[in-house]
Enzyme design. Structure first.
Site: not given
Length: 258
Positions: A152-153
């Site tokens: 994800c981030t």
């Protein structure tokens, strides 16, 4: 395991622009076996990979990238990935994740206990909010689309739960799963100062920032507790929420365990 404990950088490859990238191999698992090295990787954003990083990653032979970020996150920071590797990149279109936390931050300067409460609530939702992505990831693991990296981030929340679910399915003891989750704090330490200067976060106190950015084991426990309240145990969650039956689980273990 700390980054310095990895053998010749096996767990944590030396990436200049990588964020929280690591191999999940080596953990003790079901039936006295161990998670196979070089098959299962987790990461944060790969938007800042350098040319040297891309060369390193190309050498890992990764066949599949599962991007757990929202549509907006992907558009704002497209991943940089080695070209001409034949790697399949999978993602899904969806909107806001952690919306309640963002609302709290926009309303003013919150207290650390308020943020922790929202983080607990978010972790209780994530196994269900992210079920479509986790379903796809598990199905591809069962099909043997390996090596794989999912991210994800920050590589902490959506990715952290995905990693925990996979390791749990492989029979890794819960305490080792938590150790892997907490390892994110060490690997992201250099990024926290930069993140803390971003809009909405720059005015926050260190304890509030830690509540947002830190890998508190209680967050992960909240996710497992929510799964167990809804489904009884993680095995039933895999079957009922992700469609992973006994045959699929057997295949995943065959692909990922030595």
């Amino acid at each position: 395991m700390r980054p310095s404990d990895s053998v010749a950088g096996v767990r944590v490859p030396p990436l200049e622009g990588g964020r929280n990238f690591r191999d999940l191999g080596g953990y003790p698992a079901h039936g006295g076996r161990h998670v196979r090295w070089g098959r299962l990787y987790r990461s944060g954003s790969m938007a800042e990979l350098t040319a040297a990083d891309c060369e390193t990653l190309a050498g890992l032979g990764i066949r599949l990238v599962c991007d757990l970020r929202t549509t907006g996150e992907r558009e704002a920071m497209p991943s940089r990935w080695p070209g001409d590797t034949g790697t399949v990149c999978w993602s899904r279109d969806y909107g806001t994740s952690f919306g309640d936390l963002r609302t709290l931050l926009q309303a003013g300067v919150p207290r650390a206990d308020q943020v922790r409460e929202r983080m607990h609530a978010a972790y209780r939702r994530l196994p269900f909010e992210q079920a479509p992505a986790y379903r796809e990831l598990f199905a591809r693991l069962a099909a043997g689309e390996l090596p794989v990296v999912f991210h994800c981030t920050a590589g902490k929340d959506r990715t952290g739960i995905a990693a925990a679910l996979i390791l749990d399915a492989l029979g890794v003891p819960r305490e080792r799963i938590v150790e892997d989750y907490v390892l994110t704090d060490a690997l992201l330490a250099g990024h926290h100062a930069t993140i803390g200067r971003q809009r909405l976060l720059g005015a926050l106190s260190p304890d509030v920032l830690q509540a947002i950015l830190g890998s508190d084991p209680e967050y992960l426990h909240a996710a497992f507790a929510a799964i167990e309240r809804e489904h009884g145990d993680t095995g039933h969650y895999l079957r009922e929420a992700l469609g992973i039956d006994t045959d699929a689980l057997t295949a995943i273990r065959a692909h990922l365990l030595d």
